[in-house]
Design an enzyme around this catalytic site. Structure first.
Site, mmCIF file in Angstrom:
data_model
loop_
_atom_site.group_PDB
_atom_site.id
_atom_site.type_symbol
_atom_site.label_atom_id
_atom_site.label_comp_id
_atom_site.label_asym_id
_atom_site.label_seq_id
_atom_site.Cartn_x
_atom_site.Cartn_y
_atom_site.Cartn_z
ATOM 1 N N LYS A 80 -37.427 -1.765 -34.840
ATOM 2 C CA LYS A 80 -36.465 -1.012 -34.031
ATOM 3 C C LYS A 80 -35.067 -1.384 -34.484
ATOM 4 C CE LYS A 80 -36.733 1.765 -30.394
ATOM 5 N NZ LYS A 80 -37.788 2.710 -30.061
ATOM 6 N N GLY A 177 -39.771 13.717 -13.103
ATOM 7 C CA GLY A 177 -38.951 13.984 -14.291
ATOM 8 C C GLY A 177 -39.436 15.234 -15.013
ATOM 9 N N GLY A 179 -37.928 16.762 -17.643
ATOM 10 C CA GLY A 179 -37.117 16.879 -18.855
ATOM 11 C C GLY A 179 -37.953 17.416 -20.001
ATOM 12 N N VAL A 181 -40.246 16.136 -22.007
ATOM 13 C CA VAL A 181 -41.692 15.871 -21.968
ATOM 14 C C VAL A 181 -42.289 16.429 -20.673
ATOM 15 C CG1 VAL A 181 -43.488 14.098 -21.967
ATOM 16 C CG2 VAL A 181 -41.450 13.776 -23.366
ATOM 17 N N TYR A 183 -41.468 18.832 -18.664
ATOM 18 C CA TYR A 183 -41.613 20.290 -18.564
ATOM 19 C C TYR A 183 -42.858 20.775 -19.320
ATOM 20 C CZ TYR A 183 -40.808 25.258 -18.949
ATOM 21 O OH TYR A 183 -40.978 26.626 -18.884
HETATM 22 P P1 NAD Z 1 -35.452 13.656 -20.855
HETATM 23 O O1 NAD Z 1 -34.143 12.967 -20.779
HETATM 24 O O2 NAD Z 1 -35.533 14.978 -21.521
HETATM 25 O O3 NAD Z 1 -36.055 13.843 -19.366
HETATM 26 C C1 NAD Z 1 -35.977 12.873 -18.389
HETATM 27 C C2 NAD Z 1 -35.787 13.589 -17.058
HETATM 28 O O4 NAD Z 1 -35.863 12.646 -16.001
HETATM 29 C C3 NAD Z 1 -34.441 14.296 -16.925
HETATM 30 O O5 NAD Z 1 -34.656 15.642 -16.554
HETATM 31 C C4 NAD Z 1 -33.732 13.502 -15.831
HETATM 32 O O6 NAD Z 1 -32.859 14.296 -15.045
HETATM 33 C C5 NAD Z 1 -34.913 13.011 -15.035
HETATM 34 N N1 NAD Z 1 -34.639 11.866 -14.161
HETATM 35 C C6 NAD Z 1 -33.774 10.829 -14.335
HETATM 36 N N2 NAD Z 1 -33.820 10.008 -13.284
HETATM 37 C C7 NAD Z 1 -34.741 10.508 -12.411
HETATM 38 C C8 NAD Z 1 -35.238 10.104 -11.146
HETATM 39 N N3 NAD Z 1 -34.797 8.996 -10.529
HETATM 40 N N4 NAD Z 1 -36.180 10.864 -10.548
HETATM 41 C C9 NAD Z 1 -36.639 11.994 -11.136
HETATM 42 N N5 NAD Z 1 -36.188 12.426 -12.336
HETATM 43 C C10 NAD Z 1 -35.255 11.705 -12.958
HETATM 44 O O7 NAD Z 1 -36.448 12.599 -21.515
HETATM 45 P P2 NAD Z 1 -37.861 12.891 -22.177
HETATM 46 O O8 NAD Z 1 -37.699 13.006 -23.649
HETATM 47 O O9 NAD Z 1 -38.549 13.976 -21.426
HETATM 48 O O10 NAD Z 1 -38.608 11.502 -21.921
HETATM 49 C C11 NAD Z 1 -39.134 11.193 -20.647
HETATM 50 C C12 NAD Z 1 -39.658 9.761 -20.659
HETATM 51 O O11 NAD Z 1 -40.695 9.630 -21.639
HETATM 52 C C13 NAD Z 1 -38.608 8.704 -21.020
HETATM 53 O O12 NAD Z 1 -38.899 7.539 -20.307
HETATM 54 C C14 NAD Z 1 -38.861 8.464 -22.505
HETATM 55 O O13 NAD Z 1 -38.443 7.166 -22.898
HETATM 56 C C15 NAD Z 1 -40.362 8.591 -22.562
HETATM 57 N N6 NAD Z 1 -40.874 8.962 -23.897
HETATM 58 C C16 NAD Z 1 -40.468 10.109 -24.467
HETATM 59 C C17 NAD Z 1 -40.954 10.464 -25.715
HETATM 60 C C18 NAD Z 1 -40.540 11.742 -26.376
HETATM 61 O O14 NAD Z 1 -41.191 12.145 -27.357
HETATM 62 N N7 NAD Z 1 -39.501 12.420 -25.894
HETATM 63 C C19 NAD Z 1 -41.872 9.630 -26.373
HETATM 64 C C20 NAD Z 1 -42.311 8.460 -25.741
HETATM 65 C C21 NAD Z 1 -41.783 8.137 -24.494
#
Ligand code: NAD
Length: 353
Positions: A80, A177, A179, A181, A183
């Site tokens: 990392k 959440g 976001g 993932v 959605y």
């Molecule tokens: P993102 O930022 O697109 O979505 C996160 C969502 O969570 C946002 O819509 C935000 O408004 C919402 N949120 C924040 N605080 C909140 C709360 N207290 N209650 C409810 N909702 C809340 O992120 P993402 O890419 O969708 O990732 C989501 C999670 O999965 C993160 O923890 C990320 O580290 C993990 N993750 C993502 C990936 C990836 O490929 N994107 C891979 C592994 C792990």
């Protein structure tokens, strides 16, 4: 901070400090373990309060990547990068290219990708200086849909373990959440006829899931106590903690968020409450599988990556079996499964070829 003591404790191979005066680059690359292959892991850009905090993040996150890649059956180790700086203020072409030159100087021991605070556009600049970059926009691109698919497959494995059927039809799922993932996960779940509840601090995102998939909107703090089959954390880390654990009214915790357990002992408490926990670094491994496929000998193929993501199902079933046989929490079982693979591969490397 006693850096070598920390490295000994967490079993790190290398910690690289990178500095460039012209661009203002201050970066730290943690290489945890390269038994299985080059250390893959994104680069985080964050306005750390102290250098110590940045070092700790590089150590902690690189170690996490070793376990994740091992559990996913990838021939990759864990690494990392962290860049100390404000992503909204300090990004420049010089900074990314200077960073790229440091990555290149490691000769492939470390392969970088996106993480919090970095974007595919930043990686394009890094890639002008080094070939050791994954997750480029024109190759595997945004990993979120693949992570969402892996999370969906993982949920099916959980229901298979609990009920003998992997069907999610009629299953009540509370998604925290909506976001990138969350959605897409909701889309898969709705397609299979699951009954969705969703919360997000961003109300537009909740409304979209409600209108697109007929989900029920839930206030952010109420999501924990929804009477449901699966609670799916897809927002923040540490959401299973001393304050929320007793409020959970689900049979399964399975979601994409990283570091869902505040402390390891929360995994033990979930087991005591007979709530099945899908270890986060296994169920959310779709993203790393996707990036890793850029380094496939025949080049990147989304179909091949998705096929590999389906192995999350068998890996979780194996972990649940270890957890039951050894009467340990599933998070501990996941660590053992990951460590076992690293140790066996280290042993076969003794064979001279
Ligand atoms: P993102 O930022 O697109 O979505 C996160 C969502 O969570 C946002 O819509 C935000 O408004 C919402 N949120 C924040 N605080 C909140 C709360 N207290 N209650 C409810 N909702 C809340 O992120 P993402 O890419 O969708 O990732 C989501 C999670 O999965 C993160 O923890 C990320 O580290 C993990 N993750 C993502 C990936 C990836 O490929 N994107 C891979 C592994 C792990």
């Amino acid at each position: 901070m006693r850096i070598f003591a920390e490295m000994t404790d967490m079993e790190h191979e290398q910690l690289v400090f990178c500095h460039d005066e012209v661009s203002g680059l201050k970066a730290i690359i943690g290489i945890h373990d390269t038994t299985l292959g080059p250390a893959l892991g994104g680069t985080r850009m964050w306005d750390y309060d102290t250098e110590e905090e940045a070092i700790r993040d590089a150590l902690r996150l690189s170690r996490g990547m070793t376990y994740k890649s091992s559990a996913m059956g990838l021939n990759l180790g864990g690494g990392k990068g962290v860049i100390i700086g404000d992503p909204s203020r300090d990004k420049t072409e010089e900074l990314w290219r200077a960073y790229g030159r440091f990555v290149e100087s490691l000769g492939g021991r470390y392969i970088t990708s996106v993480d919090v605070g970095t974007s595919p556009a930043d990686l394009d600049l890094v890639a002008q200086e080094t070939e050791y970059v994954g997750g480029l926009a024109h190759l595997s691109g945004d990993p979120s849909p693949v992570t969402a698919y892996g999370t969906y497959v993982g949920m099916k494995a959980c229901m298979q373990h609990l009920t003998g059927s992997d069907s999610l039809e009629g299953c009540r799922v509370a998604v925290q959440g909506a976001g990138s993932v969350g959605y897409t996960l909701c889309e898969h779940l709705a397609d299979e006829g699951a009954d969705l509840m969703v919360s997000d601090v961003n109300t537009d995102r909740v409304e979209k899931v409600v209108s697109d998939f007929g989900a029920t909107a839930v206030a952010p703090d109420d999501i924990y106590e929804q009477d449901c089959d699966i609670f799916a954390p897809c927002a923040l880390g540490a959401v299973v903690n001393d304050n929320t654990l007793d409020r959970l009214s689900c049979r399964v915790v399975a979601g994409a968020a990283n570091n869902q357990l505040d402390r390891d002992e929360h995994g033990v408490q979930l087991r005591k409450r007979e709530i099945l926990y899908a270890p986060d670094f296994v169920i959310n491994g779709g993203g790393v599988i996707n990036v890793a496929h850029e380094f496939h000998p025949n080049g990147y193929s989304r179909d091949l990556a998705l096929r590999k993501v389906e192995s999350i199902r068998d890996r979780l079933l194996e972990i649940f079996a270890v957890s039951d046989e050894e009467d340990i929490a599933t998070n501990e079982a996941a660590d053992r499964v990951a460590e076992r693979r690293i140790n066996s591969m280290a042993r076969i490397q003794r064979i001279r070829v």
